[in-house]
Write a protein that holds these residues in place. Structure first.
Motif, PDB file in Angstrom:
ATOM      1  N   ALA A   2       0.822  -1.202   0.000  1.00 21.52           N
ATOM      2  CA  ALA A   2       0.000   0.000   0.000  1.00 21.52           C
ATOM      3  C   ALA A   2       0.861   1.259   0.000  1.00 21.52           C
ATOM      4  N   ARG A   3       0.308   2.306  -0.555  1.00 17.27           N
ATOM      5  CA  ARG A   3       0.876   3.643  -0.396  1.00 17.27           C
ATOM      6  C   ARG A   3       0.233   4.262   0.840  1.00 17.27           C
ATOM      7  N   TYR A   4       1.007   5.021   1.609  1.00 16.12           N
ATOM      8  CA  TYR A   4       0.525   5.566   2.876  1.00 16.12           C
ATOM      9  C   TYR A   4       0.399   7.079   2.818  1.00 16.12           C
ATOM     10  N   VAL A   5      -0.743   7.579   3.310  1.00 12.30           N
ATOM     11  CA  VAL A   5      -0.949   9.011   3.501  1.00 12.30           C
ATOM     12  C   VAL A   5      -1.148   9.230   4.995  1.00 12.30           C
ATOM     13  N   PHE A   6      -0.242   9.977   5.616  1.00 11.80           N
ATOM     14  CA  PHE A   6      -0.354  10.285   7.041  1.00 11.80           C
ATOM     15  C   PHE A   6      -0.947  11.681   7.194  1.00 11.80           C
ATOM     16  N   ILE A   7      -2.061  11.768   7.919  1.00 11.50           N
ATOM     17  CA  ILE A   7      -2.773  13.035   8.078  1.00 11.50           C
ATOM     18  C   ILE A   7      -2.541  13.548   9.491  1.00 11.50           C
ATOM     19  N   THR A   8      -1.950  14.735   9.595  1.00 15.58           N
ATOM     20  CA  THR A   8      -1.676  15.349  10.891  1.00 15.58           C
ATOM     21  C   THR A   8      -2.416  16.677  10.986  1.00 15.58           C
ATOM     22  N   GLY A   9      -2.492  17.218  12.203  1.00 14.55           N
ATOM     23  CA  GLY A   9      -3.201  18.472  12.419  1.00 14.55           C
ATOM     24  C   GLY A   9      -2.358  19.469  13.166  1.00 14.55           C
ATOM     25  N   GLY A  10      -2.632  20.740  12.921  1.00  9.27           N
ATOM     26  CA  GLY A  10      -1.887  21.789  13.596  1.00  9.27           C
ATOM     27  C   GLY A  10      -2.750  22.991  13.936  1.00  9.27           C
ATOM     28  N   VAL A  11      -2.183  23.887  14.731  1.00 13.90           N
ATOM     29  CA  VAL A  11      -2.788  25.142  15.196  1.00 13.90           C
ATOM     30  C   VAL A  11      -3.833  24.888  16.280  1.00 13.90           C
ATOM     31  N   VAL A  12      -4.956  24.272  15.933  1.00 14.85           N
ATOM     32  CA  VAL A  12      -5.978  23.943  16.927  1.00 14.85           C
ATOM     33  C   VAL A  12      -6.564  22.579  16.581  1.00 14.85           C
ATOM     34  N   SER A  13      -7.253  22.002  17.548  1.00 14.13           N
ATOM     35  CA  SER A  13      -7.906  20.708  17.305  1.00 14.13           C
ATOM     36  C   SER A  13      -9.293  20.935  16.704  1.00 14.13           C
ATOM     37  N   SER A  14      -9.947  19.843  16.357  1.00 15.38           N
ATOM     38  CA  SER A  14     -11.327  19.863  15.829  1.00 15.38           C
ATOM     39  C   SER A  14     -11.465  20.644  14.536  1.00 15.38           C
ATOM     40  N   LEU A  15     -10.440  20.579  13.689  1.00 14.09           N
ATOM     41  CA  LEU A  15     -10.509  21.253  12.393  1.00 14.09           C
ATOM     42  C   LEU A  15     -11.149  20.381  11.321  1.00 14.09           C
ATOM     43  N   GLY A  16     -11.262  19.095  11.583  1.00 13.70           N
ATOM     44  CA  GLY A  16     -11.884  18.206  10.604  1.00 13.70           C
ATOM     45  C   GLY A  16     -10.919  17.269   9.912  1.00 13.70           C
ATOM     46  N   LYS A  17      -9.898  16.782  10.653  1.00 12.88           N
ATOM     47  CA  LYS A  17      -8.981  15.806  10.042  1.00 12.88           C
ATOM     48  C   LYS A  17      -9.716  14.548   9.625  1.00 12.88           C
ATOM     49  N   GLY A  18     -10.644  14.101  10.479  1.00 10.70           N
ATOM     50  CA  GLY A  18     -11.387  12.888  10.160  1.00 10.70           C
ATOM     51  C   GLY A  18     -12.213  13.045   8.900  1.00 10.70           C
TER      52      GLY A  18
END
Length: 547
Positions: A2-18
């Motif tokens: 598989a190819r992997y895409v890692f999704i991270t978040g910054g600045v504040v939480s609850s921005l909608g990464k999911g």
């Protein structure tokens, strides 16, 4: 591989990464690729099963009985890929696994450290099912800079180095705040977030920037320059009127193309977005509105009932109506008349929950719906409260209640129409539980079969007499009261295959009154609404025309 895409978040939480992860998964599917989505959460709970809904929102249940983060619900709703136990892990589970191995002597006397033992455990988890799909999307919970998330960030950094070049990319979701006083869209928080990410060895390939409006070209170029990404890899994630516009909106912004470019997949297969265009059409072009009261005990936080809210939306899409969900606190009318609080609604839904608080209000809601002939859907505890209401007010069992409430109070107050489930059959073996067992992971969890009566309403709704649905509960309606309740008119229209556990009840003389022990909302999708929610909203729509 598989190819992997890692999704991270910054600045504040609850921005909608999911949501961004789910939408990306849907877009990759639209281009003909297979996907699986994963969530890595930094909290120290082994899973969210013992966490209050006010802390973490709803607990999403998989077919194989895992209690997981609500983001897995987004993953399923957008991709249709059934989540598994191996799609969610927390720091607590990782550390628990490491310590169990240490106690067994698996590490041969070595000193146990975050690096390499904890990070290796995380990497082992990430690559489960590596050969099953084209793309593996892994979302890291929390925000870059959080101390508890550092082992996960280090693990994905190592993982990308262990893989052949070009097999892993990083997508970073941040916030571009609009400063009203100066009339400016600020990029500095994103720059600092990327700087923090780069300081731990991760350079993002794609920036997804949440904003209230479009990103001007000047700011887009500035982000690309200072964050070291290509200008066409700066993706605007604007506020939307509905989450189901996200796949089309991200496609217009070029997110899926940016991902394929980062993997150097050229030429890229053309996407077929007809499914999502149909979803968008059904949600925006409606023939009316129905009002549904959700009578619950965690109504202050909508995420506590996230899947129910979405399943109602799906039911509305199937019937070309807008479902206006109104959250009604069951505690408000526990000691007063329910009518002033429930009049005017076209349907009533009572969801699951734990503990005695608010239950008398839920019982009154079931009584109101039964007597006023208003469509009613009771889920899990909502079914149990409907049965207790029937026992008290129709079958003559004035002291009917639940063993759960007596257990909380420490004394016997009720005749236990609902009792603590002590044993049940799971697959080919018997499961046994005691009231004194640990709370975590000890419920009846996951998918179980049910058999429906051929001439019942639910059999007509499903269009079949054999179903499987997901459960999450430790109390059941006691089968010994079935005869008395059925004589009073309440029908047990769905049972476990062995006939011992009630799964569905209904009032045959009611326009639409169904209670289910399982959680149908967990399997509903915008392009495939769950039959119960589809028919429940249909009944609400019909009732709205009669009111």
């Amino acid at each position: 591989m598989a190819r992997y895409v890692f999704i991270t978040g910054g600045v504040v939480s609850s921005l909608g990464k999911g949501l961004a992860s789910a939408a990306l998964g849907a877009l990759l599917q639209a281009r003909g690729f297979s996907v699986r989505l994963r969530k890595l959460d930094p909290y120290l709970n082994v899973d969210p099963g013992t966490m209050s809904p006010f802390e973490h929102g709803e607990v999403f249940i998989t077919d194989d009985g895992a209690e997981t983060d609500l983001d897995l619900g987004h993953y399923e709703r957008f991709t249709g890929v059934a989540a598994r136990r191996t799609d969610s892990v927390s720091s607590g589970r990782i550390y628990s696994n490491v310590l169990e191995k240490e106690r067994r002597g698996d590490y041969l006397g070595k000193t146990i450290q975050v690096i390499p033992h904890v990070t290796n455990e995380i990497k082992d988890f990430i690559e489960i099912g590596d050969d099953e799909v084209d793309f593996m999307l892994c979302e890291i919970g929390g925000t870059v800079g959080d101390i508890e998330g550092l082992p996960f960030f280090e693990a994905i950094r190592q993982f990308s180095q262990d893989r052949p070049r070009g097999q892993c990319i990083f997508m970073h979701l941040t916030l571009l705040p609009w400063i009203k006083a100066s009339g400016e869209l600020k990029t500095k928080p994103t720059q600092h977030s990327v700087k923090e990410l780069r300081s731990i060895g991760i350079a993002p390939d794609i920036l997804v920037c949440r904003s209230e409006g479009p990103i001007p070209e000047k700011e887009r170029e500035k982000l690309a320059l200072f964050c070291n990404v290509r200008p066409d890899s700066v993706i605007a994630a604007q506020d939307l009127s509905t989450i189901y516009d996200a796949p089309l909106a991200y496609h217009r912004e070029g997110l899926d193309q940016a991902v394929l470019d980062a993997f150097q997949i050229n030429p890229a297969p053309k996407p077929d977005l007809s499914k999502w265009e149909n979803v968008s059409d059904r949600i925006h072009n409606v023939d009316g509105e129905v009002r549904v009261a959700v009578v619950g005990k965690y109504t202050q936080l909508e995420d506590a009932y996230k899947s129910i809210a979405e399943a109602l939306t799906h039911g509305g899409m199937a019937n070309r109506v807008k479902v206006k969900v109104e959250w009604v606190d069951a505690e408000v009318f526990e000691k007063e008349d329910a009518a002033p609080h429930l009049e005017g609604y076209h349907a009533i839904l009572v969801p699951g929950g734990f503990g005695e608080r608010g239950t008398e209000g839920k019982i009154k809601a079931a009584q109101f719906a039964r007597e006023r002939k208003i469509p009613y859907l009771g889920i899990c505890l909502g079914m149990q409260m409907a049965v207790i209401e029937a026992a008290r007010n129709v079958a003559g069992l004035d002291t009917a209640g639940s063993e759960e409430f007596d257990h909380e109070a420490g004394k016997k107050r009720f005749e236990p129409v609902v009792y603590h489930l002590k044993e049940w059959v799971q697959g080919n073996h018997k499961v046994e539980r005691k009231v004194t067992d640990d709370k975590g992971g000890t419920m009846r969890l996951g998918a179980y079969d049910a058999v429906l009566m051929e001439d019942s309403r639910v059999a007509k709704v499903y269009g079949k007499t054999s179903i499987d649905e997901r459960h999450r509960h430790r109390y059941e309606v006691d089968i010994k009261y079935r005869e008395k309740l059925e004589k009073a008119g309440l029908r047990f229209s769905g049972m476990s295959p062995d006939g011992r556990l009630p799964e569905i009840v209904e009032w045959p003389d009611h326009p639409w009154f169904i209670g289910v022990q399982f959680h149908p909302e967990l399997k509903s999708k915008p392009f495939d609404p769950h039959p119960l929610f589809r028919d429940f909203v249909r009944a609400a729509k019909e009732n709205s025309r009669l009111v």
